[in-house]
Design a protein around this motif. Structure first.
Motif, PDB file in Angstrom:
ATOM      1  N   LEU A  73       0.832  -1.204   0.000  1.00 54.45           N
ATOM      2  CA  LEU A  73       0.000   0.000   0.000  1.00 54.45           C
ATOM      3  C   LEU A  73       0.869   1.257   0.000  1.00 54.45           C
ATOM      4  CD1 LEU A  73      -2.997   0.947   0.180  1.00 54.45           C
ATOM      5  CD2 LEU A  73      -2.732   0.905   2.675  1.00 54.45           C
ATOM      6  N   HIS A  74       1.952   1.190   0.734  1.00 51.08           N
ATOM      7  CA  HIS A  74       2.901   2.305   0.783  1.00 51.08           C
ATOM      8  C   HIS A  74       3.506   2.568  -0.595  1.00 51.08           C
ATOM      9  CE1 HIS A  74       6.074   4.921   2.205  1.00 51.08           C
ATOM     10  NE2 HIS A  74       6.997   4.074   1.785  1.00 51.08           N
ATOM     11  N   TYR A  75       3.836   1.480  -1.320  1.00 49.89           N
ATOM     12  CA  TYR A  75       4.386   1.640  -2.671  1.00 49.89           C
ATOM     13  C   TYR A  75       3.375   2.344  -3.584  1.00 49.89           C
ATOM     14  CZ  TYR A  75       7.703  -2.031  -1.218  1.00 49.89           C
ATOM     15  OH  TYR A  75       8.654  -2.781  -0.560  1.00 49.89           O
ATOM     16  N   TRP A  76       2.116   1.932  -3.490  1.00 50.64           N
ATOM     17  CA  TRP A  76       1.049   2.547  -4.304  1.00 50.64           C
ATOM     18  C   TRP A  76       0.969   4.040  -4.029  1.00 50.64           C
ATOM     19  CZ3 TRP A  76       0.660  -2.424  -5.509  1.00 50.64           C
ATOM     20  CH2 TRP A  76      -0.187  -2.833  -6.513  1.00 50.64           C
ATOM     21  N   GLN A  77       0.920   4.370  -2.746  1.00 48.29           N
ATOM     22  CA  GLN A  77       0.804   5.773  -2.356  1.00 48.29           C
ATOM     23  C   GLN A  77       2.011   6.578  -2.842  1.00 48.29           C
ATOM     24  OE1 GLN A  77       0.063   6.519   1.839  1.00 48.29           O
ATOM     25  NE2 GLN A  77       0.934   8.580   1.704  1.00 48.29           N
ATOM     26  N   ASP A  78       3.206   6.051  -2.656  1.00 49.93           N
ATOM     27  CA  ASP A  78       4.424   6.739  -3.087  1.00 49.93           C
ATOM     28  C   ASP A  78       4.418   6.993  -4.585  1.00 49.93           C
ATOM     29  OD1 ASP A  78       5.587   7.133  -0.662  1.00 49.93           O
ATOM     30  OD2 ASP A  78       7.255   5.743  -0.959  1.00 49.93           O
ATOM     31  N   TRP A  79       3.987   5.996  -5.346  1.00 51.12           N
ATOM     32  CA  TRP A  79       3.971   6.120  -6.806  1.00 51.12           C
ATOM     33  C   TRP A  79       3.032   7.252  -7.226  1.00 51.12           C
ATOM     34  CZ3 TRP A  79       0.690   5.745 -11.000  1.00 51.12           C
ATOM     35  CH2 TRP A  79       1.288   5.563 -12.249  1.00 51.12           C
ATOM     36  N   LEU A  80       1.880   7.321  -6.579  1.00 49.86           N
ATOM     37  CA  LEU A  80       0.920   8.382  -6.894  1.00 49.86           C
ATOM     38  C   LEU A  80       1.462   9.761  -6.492  1.00 49.86           C
ATOM     39  CD1 LEU A  80      -2.343   6.554  -5.780  1.00 49.86           C
ATOM     40  CD2 LEU A  80      -1.858   7.383  -8.095  1.00 49.86           C
ATOM     41  N   GLN A  81       2.121   9.822  -5.340  1.00 46.20           N
ATOM     42  CA  GLN A  81       2.706  11.106  -4.904  1.00 46.20           C
ATOM     43  C   GLN A  81       3.814  11.554  -5.843  1.00 46.20           C
ATOM     44  OE1 GLN A  81       2.447   9.907  -0.278  1.00 46.20           O
ATOM     45  NE2 GLN A  81       3.579  11.794  -0.637  1.00 46.20           N
ATOM     46  N   ASP A  82       4.583  10.591  -6.345  1.00 43.51           N
ATOM     47  CA  ASP A  82       5.653  10.932  -7.290  1.00 43.51           C
ATOM     48  C   ASP A  82       5.100  11.521  -8.579  1.00 43.51           C
ATOM     49  OD1 ASP A  82       7.575  10.061  -5.538  1.00 43.51           O
ATOM     50  OD2 ASP A  82       7.875   8.107  -6.502  1.00 43.51           O
TER      51      ASP A  82
ATOM     52  N   ALA B  70     -10.336  -6.155  -2.919  1.00 44.62           N
ATOM     53  CA  ALA B  70     -10.652  -7.191  -1.935  1.00 44.62           C
ATOM     54  C   ALA B  70     -12.160  -7.454  -1.879  1.00 44.62           C
ATOM     55  CB  ALA B  70     -10.135  -6.780  -0.559  1.00 44.62           C
ATOM     56  N   GLU B  71     -12.962  -6.391  -1.963  1.00 47.73           N
ATOM     57  CA  GLU B  71     -14.415  -6.548  -1.909  1.00 47.73           C
ATOM     58  C   GLU B  71     -14.931  -7.262  -3.153  1.00 47.73           C
ATOM     59  OE1 GLU B  71     -17.937  -6.585  -0.011  1.00 47.73           O
ATOM     60  OE2 GLU B  71     -16.044  -5.845   0.834  1.00 47.73           O
ATOM     61  N   LEU B  72     -14.333  -6.964  -4.313  1.00 49.13           N
ATOM     62  CA  LEU B  72     -14.692  -7.694  -5.538  1.00 49.13           C
ATOM     63  C   LEU B  72     -14.447  -9.184  -5.361  1.00 49.13           C
ATOM     64  CD1 LEU B  72     -13.346  -5.531  -8.521  1.00 49.13           C
ATOM     65  CD2 LEU B  72     -15.715  -6.228  -8.131  1.00 49.13           C
ATOM     66  N   ALA B  73     -13.287  -9.526  -4.831  1.00 49.42           N
ATOM     67  CA  ALA B  73     -12.931 -10.931  -4.621  1.00 49.42           C
ATOM     68  C   ALA B  73     -13.866 -11.591  -3.615  1.00 49.42           C
ATOM     69  CB  ALA B  73     -11.480 -11.036  -4.157  1.00 49.42           C
TER      70      ALA B  73
ATOM     71  N   MET C  11      -6.608   7.157  -2.371  1.00 53.26           N
ATOM     72  CA  MET C  11      -6.723   6.435  -3.642  1.00 53.26           C
ATOM     73  C   MET C  11      -6.156   5.022  -3.528  1.00 53.26           C
ATOM     74  SD  MET C  11      -5.571   9.578  -6.139  1.00 53.26           S
ATOM     75  CE  MET C  11      -5.476   8.624  -7.650  1.00 53.26           C
ATOM     76  N   ALA C  12      -5.006   4.914  -2.887  1.00 57.85           N
ATOM     77  CA  ALA C  12      -4.374   3.601  -2.721  1.00 57.85           C
ATOM     78  C   ALA C  12      -5.247   2.690  -1.859  1.00 57.85           C
ATOM     79  CB  ALA C  12      -2.986   3.762  -2.107  1.00 57.85           C
ATOM     80  N   ILE C  13      -5.721   3.221  -0.736  1.00 59.47           N
ATOM     81  CA  ILE C  13      -6.548   2.430   0.183  1.00 59.47           C
ATOM     82  C   ILE C  13      -7.813   1.938  -0.513  1.00 59.47           C
ATOM     83  CG2 ILE C  13      -8.035   2.579   2.226  1.00 59.47           C
ATOM     84  CD1 ILE C  13      -5.866   4.392   3.474  1.00 59.47           C
ATOM     85  N   GLU C  14      -8.500   2.833  -1.221  1.00 62.12           N
ATOM     86  CA  GLU C  14      -9.755   2.446  -1.869  1.00 62.12           C
ATOM     87  C   GLU C  14      -9.524   1.429  -2.980  1.00 62.12           C
ATOM     88  OE1 GLU C  14     -12.827   3.014  -0.921  1.00 62.12           O
ATOM     89  OE2 GLU C  14     -11.965   4.051   0.813  1.00 62.12           O
ATOM     90  N   THR C  15      -8.371   1.499  -3.639  1.00 63.32           N
ATOM     91  CA  THR C  15      -8.041   0.499  -4.657  1.00 63.32           C
ATOM     92  C   THR C  15      -7.905  -0.877  -4.028  1.00 63.32           C
ATOM     93  OG1 THR C  15      -6.931   2.146  -6.032  1.00 63.32           O
ATOM     94  CG2 THR C  15      -6.385  -0.166  -6.447  1.00 63.32           C
TER      95      THR C  15
END
Length: 281
Positions: A194-203, A223-226, A214-218
């Motif tokens: 999750l941290h990687y996702w967030q960092d990528w978006l911030q970059d 997970a909810e789909l699954a 955004m990362a959390i909701e993704t």
């Protein structure tokens, strides 16, 4: 033992917690909110007064006792909720109080059934329970094993922990190790991703707060789909959201090129090795 009968029986039991850390507080709160047990049938002790006092203020009817010996004498079910390194010093001096009428549940990470039996040899059934941090928000995974694989007391375990998440029986050894790493350590692994996702978006220009959301909701959405697609495997669901020659498959192919699955598996195995070493120590 039916679920309804277990609930009726649990209401009649006196339940004691030696230690009132975050997990114990989460369990007690869930039991009270679900009306699974009468508040006056809950007993607590703790090495220091801060957390019990806070819990007692929240639920005045529960009983805050001054010593562990009195708690064991009073309660039918005794939960070891202290830190693993504090377990022996807390329980060994009062081990003589335990008898066959006492159901013992240990939340102490890494402490095996064998070690628990050595600590309280005269106790009745002993359950070892592994919990993960999301139990605090009622999304936990609990694994358990016991001295008696066919114990009727399993219903109490389900009743105690189901309000906080999924409860899974596991054989002590490889199964329990795998559950511990995948679900307990696994929480940390998922947060790392999750941290990687967030960092990528911030970059790429997003503010920290919105990037985190955004990362959390993704992650939650996937997970909810699954969860809702019970008739589909995770692999089949992934294929449904991936079009040939599209954007997603391009990224997935790169992940496979870097052998992400193999590297994650190595991380899991390293964690299992450490878990087993801690059990020996």
């Amino acid at each position: 033992m039916s679920d309804l009968f277990a609930k009726t029986m649990l209401k009649r039991k006196k339940l004691g917690f030696i230690g009132t850390g975050n997990l114990a507080q989460a369990i007690i709160t869930a039991l009270v909110e679900e009306n699974s047990i009468a508040r006056e049938n809950i007993y607590i002790t703790n090495r220091t007064p801060g957390k019990p006092t806070k819990l007692k203020k929240k639920f005045p009817e529960i009983n805050y006792l001054s010593n562990n010996e009195e708690l064991v004498e009073t309660c039918d079910i005794v939960v070891f909720a202290m830190k693993p390194q504090d377990l022996q010093n807390a329980v060994e001096p009062i081990s003589y109080v335990f008898d066959k009428s006492k159901l013992v549940i240990s939340l102490a990470a890494g402490v095996t059934i064998q070690n628990l039996k050595r600590l309280v040899p005269e106790a009745g059934d002993i359950f070892r329970v592994m919990a993960n941090t999301p139990a605090r928000v009622k999304r936990g995974v609990f694994g358990y094993c016991s001295t008696n694989n066919n114990s009727a007391n399993e219903s109490y375990i389900l009743e105690l922990f189901s309000p906080l998440g999924l409860v899974v029986a596991a054989e002590e050894g490889e199964e329990f190790d795998a559950l511990t790493v995948a679900c307990s350590s696994g929480t940390g692994f998922v947060l790392e991703l999750l941290h990687y996702w967030q960092d990528w978006l911030q970059d790429r220009g997003y503010e920290e707060e919105i990037a985190k959301k955004m990362a959390i909701e993704t992650f939650i959405g996937a997970a909810e789909l699954a969860k809702q697609a019970e008739h589909l495997s995770v692999e089949e669901l992934r294929d449904q959201v991936t079009s040939k020659k599209g954007v997603t498959i391009a990224g997935l192919e790169k992940m496979r090129e870097f052998e992400v699955e193999g590297n994650l598996a190595m991380s899991f195995e390293k964690a299992i090795q450490r878990n087993r070493q801690l059990a020996i120590d």
